[in-house]
Design a protein around this motif. Structure first.
Motif, PDB file in Angstrom:
ATOM      1  N   ALA A 165       0.688  -1.360   0.291  1.00  7.89           N
ATOM      2  CA  ALA A 165      -0.195  -0.088   0.263  1.00  7.89           C
ATOM      3  C   ALA A 165       0.734   1.024  -0.230  1.00  7.89           C
ATOM      4  CB  ALA A 165      -0.717  -0.335   1.163  1.00  7.89           C
ATOM      5  N   PRO A 166       0.566   2.227  -0.860  1.00  9.60           N
ATOM      6  CA  PRO A 166       1.559   3.779  -1.058  1.00  9.60           C
ATOM      7  C   PRO A 166       1.170   4.160   0.430  1.00  9.60           C
ATOM      8  CG  PRO A 166      -0.553   3.757  -2.504  1.00  9.60           C
ATOM      9  CD  PRO A 166      -0.900   2.001  -1.956  1.00  9.60           C
ATOM     10  N   THR A 167       2.135   4.825   1.060  1.00 12.68           N
ATOM     11  CA  THR A 167       2.401   5.556   2.441  1.00 12.68           C
ATOM     12  C   THR A 167       2.210   6.732   2.707  1.00 12.68           C
ATOM     13  OG1 THR A 167       4.326   4.810   2.737  1.00 12.68           O
ATOM     14  CG2 THR A 167       2.503   3.215   4.003  1.00 12.68           C
ATOM     15  N   ALA A 168       3.227   7.525   1.558  1.00 13.72           N
ATOM     16  CA  ALA A 168       3.354   9.330   1.373  1.00 13.72           C
ATOM     17  C   ALA A 168       2.226   9.864   0.854  1.00 13.72           C
ATOM     18  CB  ALA A 168       4.608   9.304   0.199  1.00 13.72           C
ATOM     19  N   ILE A 169       1.680  10.378   1.209  1.00 16.32           N
ATOM     20  CA  ILE A 169       0.662  12.049   1.431  1.00 16.32           C
ATOM     21  C   ILE A 169       1.030  12.594   0.115  1.00 16.32           C
ATOM     22  CG2 ILE A 169      -0.685  13.148   2.544  1.00 16.32           C
ATOM     23  CD1 ILE A 169      -0.887  11.364   4.890  1.00 16.32           C
ATOM     24  N   TYR A 170       1.952  13.509   0.927  1.00 21.02           N
ATOM     25  CA  TYR A 170       2.700  15.271   0.371  1.00 21.02           C
ATOM     26  C   TYR A 170       2.979  15.135  -0.992  1.00 21.02           C
ATOM     27  CZ  TYR A 170       3.303  20.131  -0.007  1.00 21.02           C
ATOM     28  OH  TYR A 170       3.348  21.486  -0.733  1.00 21.02           O
ATOM     29  N   THR A 171       2.777  14.314  -1.784  1.00 25.03           N
ATOM     30  CA  THR A 171       3.221  14.627  -3.768  1.00 25.03           C
ATOM     31  C   THR A 171       2.622  15.808  -4.399  1.00 25.03           C
ATOM     32  OG1 THR A 171       1.111  13.153  -4.287  1.00 25.03           O
ATOM     33  CG2 THR A 171       3.433  12.203  -2.918  1.00 25.03           C
ATOM     34  N   GLU A 172       2.803  15.972  -5.494  1.00 27.18           N
ATOM     35  CA  GLU A 172       2.610  16.984  -6.456  1.00 27.18           C
ATOM     36  C   GLU A 172       1.268  16.973  -6.329  1.00 27.18           C
ATOM     37  OE1 GLU A 172       4.052  19.543 -10.174  1.00 27.18           O
ATOM     38  OE2 GLU A 172       4.523  17.682 -10.255  1.00 27.18           O
ATOM     39  N   GLN A 173       0.385  15.501  -6.863  1.00 32.94           N
ATOM     40  CA  GLN A 173      -0.642  14.714  -7.457  1.00 32.94           C
ATOM     41  C   GLN A 173      -1.841  15.514  -5.949  1.00 32.94           C
ATOM     42  OE1 GLN A 173       2.038  13.184  -8.009  1.00 32.94           O
ATOM     43  NE2 GLN A 173       1.458  14.361  -9.909  1.00 32.94           N
ATOM     44  N   PHE A 174      -1.750  15.421  -4.447  1.00 37.19           N
ATOM     45  CA  PHE A 174      -1.755  15.286  -3.701  1.00 37.19           C
ATOM     46  C   PHE A 174      -2.320  16.858  -3.849  1.00 37.19           C
ATOM     47  CE2 PHE A 174      -2.034  17.302   0.575  1.00 37.19           C
ATOM     48  CZ  PHE A 174      -2.723  17.297   1.508  1.00 37.19           C
ATOM     49  N   ARG A 175      -1.646  17.543  -4.547  1.00 38.06           N
ATOM     50  CA  ARG A 175      -1.898  19.106  -5.236  1.00 38.06           C
ATOM     51  C   ARG A 175      -3.327  19.659  -4.981  1.00 38.06           C
ATOM     52  NH1 ARG A 175       0.816  22.882  -6.217  1.00 38.06           N
ATOM     53  NH2 ARG A 175       0.304  23.935  -5.013  1.00 38.06           N
ATOM     54  N   SER A 176      -4.089  18.243  -6.585  1.00 37.75           N
ATOM     55  CA  SER A 176      -5.146  18.270  -6.561  1.00 37.75           C
ATOM     56  C   SER A 176      -5.906  18.937  -5.858  1.00 37.75           C
ATOM     57  CB  SER A 176      -5.220  17.343  -7.395  1.00 37.75           C
ATOM     58  OG  SER A 176      -4.245  17.780  -9.189  1.00 37.75           O
ATOM     59  N   PHE A 177      -5.760  17.824  -4.349  1.00 35.13           N
ATOM     60  CA  PHE A 177      -6.750  18.457  -3.500  1.00 35.13           C
ATOM     61  C   PHE A 177      -7.728  19.766  -3.090  1.00 35.13           C
ATOM     62  CE2 PHE A 177      -6.783  13.270  -2.695  1.00 35.13           C
ATOM     63  CZ  PHE A 177      -8.042  13.490  -3.245  1.00 35.13           C
ATOM     64  N   VAL A 178      -5.976  19.908  -3.528  1.00 36.06           N
ATOM     65  CA  VAL A 178      -5.229  21.386  -2.567  1.00 36.06           C
ATOM     66  C   VAL A 178      -5.441  22.625  -3.516  1.00 36.06           C
ATOM     67  CG1 VAL A 178      -3.657  23.366  -1.140  1.00 36.06           C
ATOM     68  CG2 VAL A 178      -3.825  20.381  -1.211  1.00 36.06           C
ATOM     69  N   SER A 187      -4.280  11.423   5.977  1.00 34.78           N
ATOM     70  CA  SER A 187      -3.362  10.196   6.335  1.00 34.78           C
ATOM     71  C   SER A 187      -4.711   9.236   7.969  1.00 34.78           C
ATOM     72  CB  SER A 187      -3.192  11.171   7.889  1.00 34.78           C
ATOM     73  OG  SER A 187      -3.979  12.132   8.310  1.00 34.78           O
ATOM     74  N   ALA A 188      -6.288  10.177   8.652  1.00 38.60           N
ATOM     75  CA  ALA A 188      -6.906   8.871   8.188  1.00 38.60           C
ATOM     76  C   ALA A 188      -7.243   7.388   7.800  1.00 38.60           C
ATOM     77  CB  ALA A 188      -8.129   9.792   9.146  1.00 38.60           C
ATOM     78  N   GLY A 189      -6.553   7.182   6.458  1.00 34.37           N
ATOM     79  CA  GLY A 189      -7.010   6.203   6.054  1.00 34.37           C
ATOM     80  C   GLY A 189      -8.584   6.196   4.908  1.00 34.37           C
ATOM     81  N   LEU A 190      -9.308   7.707   5.339  1.00 35.11           N
ATOM     82  CA  LEU A 190     -10.642   7.617   4.672  1.00 35.11           C
ATOM     83  C   LEU A 190     -10.136   7.987   2.710  1.00 35.11           C
ATOM     84  CD1 LEU A 190     -12.257  10.452   6.552  1.00 35.11           C
ATOM     85  CD2 LEU A 190     -11.975   7.608   7.165  1.00 35.11           C
ATOM     86  N   VAL A 191      -9.192   8.575   2.809  1.00 33.41           N
ATOM     87  CA  VAL A 191      -8.755   8.048   0.872  1.00 33.41           C
ATOM     88  C   VAL A 191      -7.783   7.611   0.680  1.00 33.41           C
ATOM     89  CG1 VAL A 191      -8.317   9.770  -0.848  1.00 33.41           C
ATOM     90  CG2 VAL A 191     -10.327  10.627   0.935  1.00 33.41           C
ATOM     91  N   SER A 192      -7.157   7.173  -0.820  1.00 33.25           N
ATOM     92  CA  SER A 192      -6.062   6.247  -0.616  1.00 33.25           C
ATOM     93  C   SER A 192      -4.990   7.741  -1.028  1.00 33.25           C
ATOM     94  CB  SER A 192      -6.149   5.245  -2.059  1.00 33.25           C
ATOM     95  OG  SER A 192      -7.041   4.165  -1.325  1.00 33.25           O
ATOM     96  N   PRO A 193      -3.777   7.524  -0.351  1.00 32.15           N
ATOM     97  CA  PRO A 193      -2.243   8.299  -1.046  1.00 32.15           C
ATOM     98  C   PRO A 193      -2.410   8.141  -2.562  1.00 32.15           C
ATOM     99  CG  PRO A 193      -2.062   7.194   0.448  1.00 32.15           C
ATOM    100  CD  PRO A 193      -2.975   6.510   0.186  1.00 32.15           C
ATOM    101  N   THR A 194      -1.970   9.169  -3.329  1.00 32.63           N
ATOM    102  CA  THR A 194      -1.753   9.725  -4.585  1.00 32.63           C
ATOM    103  C   THR A 194      -0.169   8.838  -5.263  1.00 32.63           C
ATOM    104  OG1 THR A 194      -1.025  11.456  -4.411  1.00 32.63           O
ATOM    105  CG2 THR A 194      -3.068  12.043  -5.561  1.00 32.63           C
ATOM    106  N   TYR A 195      -0.864   7.725  -6.342  1.00 30.69           N
ATOM    107  CA  TYR A 195       0.882   6.840  -6.505  1.00 30.69           C
ATOM    108  C   TYR A 195       0.977   7.436  -8.093  1.00 30.69           C
ATOM    109  CZ  TYR A 195      -2.346   2.997  -6.951  1.00 30.69           C
ATOM    110  OH  TYR A 195      -3.626   1.594  -7.265  1.00 30.69           O
ATOM    111  N   ILE A 196      -0.930   8.330  -8.757  1.00 34.59           N
ATOM    112  CA  ILE A 196      -0.556   7.497 -10.459  1.00 34.59           C
ATOM    113  C   ILE A 196      -0.876   9.133 -10.717  1.00 34.59           C
ATOM    114  CG2 ILE A 196      -1.845   7.548 -12.565  1.00 34.59           C
ATOM    115  CD1 ILE A 196      -3.467   4.748 -10.888  1.00 34.59           C
ATOM    116  N   ALA A 197       0.464   9.423 -11.619  1.00 36.44           N
ATOM    117  CA  ALA A 197       0.347  10.662 -12.415  1.00 36.44           C
ATOM    118  C   ALA A 197      -0.007  11.037 -13.597  1.00 36.44           C
ATOM    119  CB  ALA A 197       2.086  11.481 -12.864  1.00 36.44           C
ATOM    120  N   GLY A 198      -1.114  11.688 -13.221  1.00 38.80           N
ATOM    121  CA  GLY A 198      -1.845  11.935 -14.544  1.00 38.80           C
ATOM    122  C   GLY A 198      -2.518  13.788 -15.066  1.00 38.80           C
ATOM    123  N   PRO A 199      -2.963  14.083 -16.003  1.00 40.06           N
ATOM    124  CA  PRO A 199      -2.807  15.037 -16.882  1.00 40.06           C
ATOM    125  C   PRO A 199      -3.542  16.264 -15.735  1.00 40.06           C
ATOM    126  CG  PRO A 199      -3.666  13.619 -17.856  1.00 40.06           C
ATOM    127  CD  PRO A 199      -4.056  12.676 -16.852  1.00 40.06           C
TER     128      PRO A 199
END
Length: 430
Positions: free
Chosen positions: A272-285, A359-371
């Protein structure tokens, strides 16, 4: 002192600050590192396509047989990983050459030799095993910091020799290709033997040292506090007219890439992926663009001000695809505390909600770089590996939180715009 004078002085002060800060972030080395990482997007997306295909869900259970990989012929599912291995598996090499190319161009050099010499330097310093035909180290994301350092140092050393004219000059009439090759001979020897001396004679393992630095920096820069500070600062820069995303990206791209690569590697190994703060995570931000301004664009379309209505309609369609400059500059958000403060607050709240949910596991961490131009709910569904809960979180950070905060700000700004428009009409009539 009149209100107009105070407002003018405040804007002038902010403009002066922006002008002083802008050259810092456009400094050649920092800008080249930023551009080098940005250029990686095609490679990251191609590598991610392998995960999109092989990890495509046929059901929504935690079962390996639910993924498409389990139902493809072995010669297809097995060999598709080769595409993945030559993208993410060689990420540091691509970053090395990309940064070297960008910096050479900014320094006014022909990029060919600097790129070649950077590659030579990297093999000597980071992966000397390759010289003996063994499997090399630090080819994937583990060598990102080393790649950055070697690219910059190599290009700058090459530039020194060229500027000081410490080169072999050929007679006039010699073809440029031959002349340039001989001119690069002395810089090449200095670079090659210099790194050889450091790595083998002095036995200084630069790559291992920087890997340890990376191992310390990435976790520290990946915490909630680090993410919240970075994203809030990025929003603040936008209100000053500075491109906040690119600015924080100069420092954080290596962290984002390292976290994404770690998640990709985990998924590829069945973990399972564990790192949260990726560039893809920023799409939530920043769904719909920095400041999540899409709800503001919708509010503008219903404004009593004709100007704001036009800005709103101009901003909706790009905003759906995460481009919001028409709103940022057209409203404007820049140098406008009425809209600037909500812009910053929304960014902070989106970071907080998205980070805590992940971090609470409600959503999976990002691991795919999409457009990144895909509408946010679809993009986050894709980048989290088809986690349907990401759609809900994306809707919350794109519409619910911004919708609540932007409304009173919209009403306050609309009132001020209408007041100015009415004053302008009276002045013309008089």
């Amino acid at each position: 002192m009149s209100p107009e004078k105070k407002k003018k002085n405040w804007a002038d002060a902010m403009t002066d600050l922006m002008e002083k800060m802008a050259p810092i972030f456009d400094q050649p080395i920092l800008a080249s590192i930023r551009d080098g990482f940005v250029a990686m997007m095609p490679i990251l997306i191609v590598g991610a396509l392998v995960l999109i295909i092989l990890q495509f869900p046929l059901c929504f259970k935690d079962d390996p047989t639910c993924y498409l990989e389990a139902h493809l012929p072995a010669n297809i599912s097995g060999t598709l990983w080769n595409v993945f291995n030559v993208t993410y598996g060689l990420l540091s090499i691509y970053v090395l050459m990309s940064i070297a190319y960008a910096l050479a161009r900014r320094r006014g050099l022909d990029p060919l030799m600097p790129v070649l010499f950077s590659f030579l330097s990297y093999i000597l310093v980071a992966t000397p095993e390759l010289v003996n035909g063994e499997a090399g180290n630090y080819l994937d994301s583990s060598g990102l910091f080393t790649a950055m350092v070697l690219a910059v140092v190599t290009v700058e050393v090459y530039r020194f020799f060229i500027q000081k004219n410490i080169v072999i000059k050929m007679p006039d009439g010699v073809p440029p290709a031959i002349s340039n090759a001989f001119a690069a001979l002395i810089p090449c020897a200095a670079i090659a033997f210099g790194w050889w001396l450091i790595r083998f004679v002095l036995n200084f393992d630069l790559a291992n040292g920087l890997f340890k630095v990376l191992g310390a920096v990435v976790p520290a820069a990946s915490t909630y506090a680090a993410a919240a500070i970075a994203e809030t600062f990025h929003a603040f820069l936008w209100t000053m007219g500075i491109h906040g995303d690119m600015t924080i990206g100069i420092a954080l791209q290596p962290v984002w890439q390292a976290n994404l690569a770690a998640n990709v590697k985990a998924v590829a190994e069945g973990l399972a992926p564990t790192a949260i703060y990726t560039e893809q995570f920023r799409s939530f931000v920043v769904p719909g663009g920095s400041g999540a301004t899409l709800p503001l664009a919708f509010y503008f379309t219903r404004s009593k001000s004709e100007r704001l209505r036009r800005v709103g309609w101009l901003g909706i369609w790009p905003g759906i695809f995460n481009i919001n400059e028409p709103i940022t500059f057209g409203a404007p958000v820049i140098f406008n505390p009425i809209l600037g403060l909500p812009f910053i607050l929304i960014t902070f709240l989106n970071t907080t909600v998205a980070y805590l949910a992940t971090s609470a596991g409600l959503v999976s961490p990002t691991y795919i770089a999409g457009p990144w131009t895909l509408p946010a709910p679809i993009l986050m569904f894709l980048e989290t590996g088809y986690d349907w809960r990401a759609i809900i979180l994306a809707i919350i950070t794109e519409f619910v939180i911004p919708g609540i905060i932007w409304f009173p700000a919209f009403k306050a700004w609309e009132a001020e715009v209408l007041q100015k428009e009415e004053a302008g009409v009276k002045k013309v009539a008089a």
